[in-house]
Design a protein around this motif. Structure first.
Motif, PDB file in Angstrom:
ATOM      1  N   GLY A  17      -0.673  -3.576  -0.115  1.00 26.57           N
ATOM      2  CA  GLY A  17      -0.331  -4.682   0.771  1.00 26.57           C
ATOM      3  C   GLY A  17       1.158  -4.949   0.798  1.00 26.57           C
ATOM      4  N   ARG A  18       1.793  -4.858  -0.355  1.00 27.05           N
ATOM      5  CA  ARG A  18       3.247  -5.052  -0.418  1.00 27.05           C
ATOM      6  C   ARG A  18       3.969  -3.951   0.352  1.00 27.05           C
ATOM      7  NH1 ARG A  18       5.350  -8.269  -4.626  1.00 27.05           N
ATOM      8  NH2 ARG A  18       6.969  -6.740  -5.077  1.00 27.05           N
ATOM      9  N   ALA A  19       3.506  -2.722   0.193  1.00 23.32           N
ATOM     10  CA  ALA A  19       4.138  -1.602   0.905  1.00 23.32           C
ATOM     11  C   ALA A  19       3.979  -1.743   2.413  1.00 23.32           C
ATOM     12  CB  ALA A  19       3.553  -0.280   0.419  1.00 23.32           C
ATOM     13  N   ALA A  20       2.819  -2.217   2.861  1.00 26.87           N
ATOM     14  CA  ALA A  20       2.591  -2.393   4.299  1.00 26.87           C
ATOM     15  C   ALA A  20       3.530  -3.447   4.871  1.00 26.87           C
ATOM     16  CB  ALA A  20       1.130  -2.772   4.557  1.00 26.87           C
ATOM     17  N   LEU A  21       3.764  -4.520   4.136  1.00 25.87           N
ATOM     18  CA  LEU A  21       4.708  -5.538   4.589  1.00 25.87           C
ATOM     19  C   LEU A  21       6.122  -4.973   4.691  1.00 25.87           C
ATOM     20  CD1 LEU A  21       3.407  -8.613   2.572  1.00 25.87           C
ATOM     21  CD2 LEU A  21       3.647  -8.519   5.057  1.00 25.87           C
ATOM     22  N   GLU A  22       6.534  -4.211   3.700  1.00 25.01           N
ATOM     23  CA  GLU A  22       7.869  -3.606   3.729  1.00 25.01           C
ATOM     24  C   GLU A  22       8.023  -2.688   4.939  1.00 25.01           C
ATOM     25  OE1 GLU A  22       8.907  -3.470  -1.058  1.00 25.01           O
ATOM     26  OE2 GLU A  22       8.346  -1.634  -0.034  1.00 25.01           O
ATOM     27  N   ARG A  23       7.006  -1.873   5.188  1.00 25.82           N
ATOM     28  CA  ARG A  23       7.085  -0.945   6.332  1.00 25.82           C
ATOM     29  C   ARG A  23       7.214  -1.700   7.644  1.00 25.82           C
ATOM     30  NH1 ARG A  23       3.094   1.804   3.427  1.00 25.82           N
ATOM     31  NH2 ARG A  23       1.450   0.900   4.742  1.00 25.82           N
ATOM     32  N   GLU A  24       6.403  -2.733   7.821  1.00 22.91           N
ATOM     33  CA  GLU A  24       6.437  -3.472   9.084  1.00 22.91           C
ATOM     34  C   GLU A  24       7.749  -4.213   9.264  1.00 22.91           C
ATOM     35  OE1 GLU A  24       5.278  -4.472  12.757  1.00 22.91           O
ATOM     36  OE2 GLU A  24       4.123  -3.162  11.421  1.00 22.91           O
ATOM     37  N   ALA A  25       8.296  -4.731   8.168  1.00 23.10           N
ATOM     38  CA  ALA A  25       9.557  -5.470   8.247  1.00 23.10           C
ATOM     39  C   ALA A  25      10.762  -4.550   8.386  1.00 23.10           C
ATOM     40  CB  ALA A  25       9.714  -6.354   7.017  1.00 23.10           C
ATOM     41  N   GLY A  26      10.583  -3.278   8.029  1.00 23.04           N
ATOM     42  CA  GLY A  26      11.705  -2.352   8.083  1.00 23.04           C
ATOM     43  C   GLY A  26      12.713  -2.601   6.975  1.00 23.04           C
ATOM     44  N   ALA A  27      12.245  -3.128   5.860  1.00 24.61           N
ATOM     45  CA  ALA A  27      13.097  -3.393   4.699  1.00 24.61           C
ATOM     46  C   ALA A  27      12.245  -3.206   3.456  1.00 24.61           C
ATOM     47  CB  ALA A  27      13.663  -4.811   4.751  1.00 24.61           C
ATOM     48  N   ALA A  28      12.898  -2.914   2.347  1.00 22.33           N
ATOM     49  CA  ALA A  28      12.129  -2.621   1.134  1.00 22.33           C
ATOM     50  C   ALA A  28      12.855  -3.130  -0.098  1.00 22.33           C
ATOM     51  CB  ALA A  28      11.887  -1.113   1.024  1.00 22.33           C
ATOM     52  N   GLY A  29      12.104  -3.127  -1.188  1.00 24.90           N
ATOM     53  CA  GLY A  29      12.676  -3.442  -2.490  1.00 24.90           C
ATOM     54  C   GLY A  29      13.180  -4.868  -2.597  1.00 24.90           C
ATOM     55  N   ALA A  30      14.216  -5.045  -3.416  1.00 18.40           N
ATOM     56  CA  ALA A  30      14.713  -6.383  -3.719  1.00 18.40           C
ATOM     57  C   ALA A  30      15.192  -7.120  -2.478  1.00 18.40           C
ATOM     58  CB  ALA A  30      15.834  -6.293  -4.751  1.00 18.40           C
ATOM     59  N   ASP A  31      15.787  -6.405  -1.539  1.00 19.47           N
ATOM     60  CA  ASP A  31      16.265  -7.072  -0.320  1.00 19.47           C
ATOM     61  C   ASP A  31      15.119  -7.754   0.411  1.00 19.47           C
ATOM     62  OD1 ASP A  31      18.850  -6.265  -0.783  1.00 19.47           O
ATOM     63  OD2 ASP A  31      18.765  -4.554   0.590  1.00 19.47           O
ATOM     64  N   PHE A  32      14.009  -7.018   0.602  1.00 23.36           N
ATOM     65  CA  PHE A  32      12.885  -7.605   1.314  1.00 23.36           C
ATOM     66  C   PHE A  32      12.267  -8.746   0.520  1.00 23.36           C
ATOM     67  CE2 PHE A  32       8.301  -7.969   2.036  1.00 23.36           C
ATOM     68  CZ  PHE A  32       8.329  -8.401   3.356  1.00 23.36           C
ATOM     69  N   TRP A  33      12.018  -8.543  -0.775  1.00 26.32           N
ATOM     70  CA  TRP A  33      11.281  -9.545  -1.539  1.00 26.32           C
ATOM     71  C   TRP A  33      12.104 -10.794  -1.802  1.00 26.32           C
ATOM     72  CZ3 TRP A  33       6.452  -9.363  -0.946  1.00 26.32           C
ATOM     73  CH2 TRP A  33       5.851  -8.134  -0.649  1.00 26.32           C
ATOM     74  N   ASP A  34      13.423 -10.670  -1.886  1.00 27.79           N
ATOM     75  CA  ASP A  34      14.262 -11.858  -1.970  1.00 27.79           C
ATOM     76  C   ASP A  34      14.134 -12.670  -0.676  1.00 27.79           C
ATOM     77  OD1 ASP A  34      16.412 -13.568  -3.130  1.00 27.79           O
ATOM     78  OD2 ASP A  34      17.519 -12.803  -1.400  1.00 27.79           O
ATOM     79  N   ALA A  35      14.167 -11.987   0.462  1.00 21.09           N
ATOM     80  CA  ALA A  35      14.021 -12.673   1.753  1.00 21.09           C
ATOM     81  C   ALA A  35      12.619 -13.257   1.911  1.00 21.09           C
ATOM     82  CB  ALA A  35      14.327 -11.699   2.892  1.00 21.09           C
TER      83      ALA A  35
END
Length: 196
Positions: A17-35
């Motif tokens: 589920g976390r990976a799917a969110l990153e893919r859809e947002a076009g961002a990954a790792g700490a940058d995405f999860w901080d946002a």
């Protein structure tokens, strides 16, 4: 007893589920999860609706999510938080059957709360007090969230055992006079309950 939902009765986000969110947002790792987490308290509390929350996430990322992407991110976010722990569901039902007064205090945005009401209503049934943050406009670890739940349980705070997987929430409950247990496993919780 006053229970948290996610990480206790329902499971935290899956890696898929976390990976799917990153893919859809076009961002990954700490940058995405901080946002993702930065505006989450306001979303959990109901100060932001789903589209406004994802707009805030996009702004933190320096991105622009169109309506289709926001709808997809909302659906993926709900899905990522949708799994329950059947062993814990059964344990809570057993507690209710023995006459234990039960409350639920969960940080949960409106879209996920609506999903649980439709898909997992049976999970909520044993609780005489249901405090979903987006509906009560209070979110842990804010003292007002605990005060809301204790008032409705109608017992002194010291007689309430609060169960949560997050140390910050456990610490906040203890400061307010509740007994508290940081959830790590059903076995450890059973032992704590048997200790009284």
């Amino acid at each position: 007893m006053l229970f948290d939902m996610f990480g206790v009765i329902a499971r935290d986000q899956s890696p898929e589920g976390r990976a799917a969110l990153e893919r859809e947002a076009g961002a990954a790792g700490a940058d995405f999860w901080d946002a993702y987490w930065r505006p989450r308290q306001a979303y959990d509390r109901g100060d932001l609706d789903g589209p406004a929350y994802w707009k805030a996430v996009a702004e933190h990322l320096g991105a622009d999510f169109d309506g289709r992407r926001v709808r997809r991110l909302l659906a993926l976010d709900v899905e990522s938080w949708s799994r329950v722990d059947e062993e814990m569901v059964a344990y809570v039902a057993d507690l209710a059957a023995t006459g234990t007064r039960l409350g639920l205090l969960s940080n949960i945005p409106a879209e996920i709360a609506d999903f649980f009401g439709r898909r997992h209503a049976r999970v909520l049934e044993p609780f005489s007090v249901v405090g979903l943050s987006s509906r009560i406009h209070r979110a842990k670890p804010e003292p007002a969230a605990f005060a809301w739940a204790v008032e409705r349980l109608a017992v002194p705070a010291a007689r309430v055992l609060f169960v949560d997987d997050r140390q910050a929430n456990v610490d906040a409950a203890v400061r307010l006079g509740l007994a508290a247990h940081r959830f790590t496993s059903l076995r450890a919780l059973r032992e704590r309950v048997l200790e009284g």
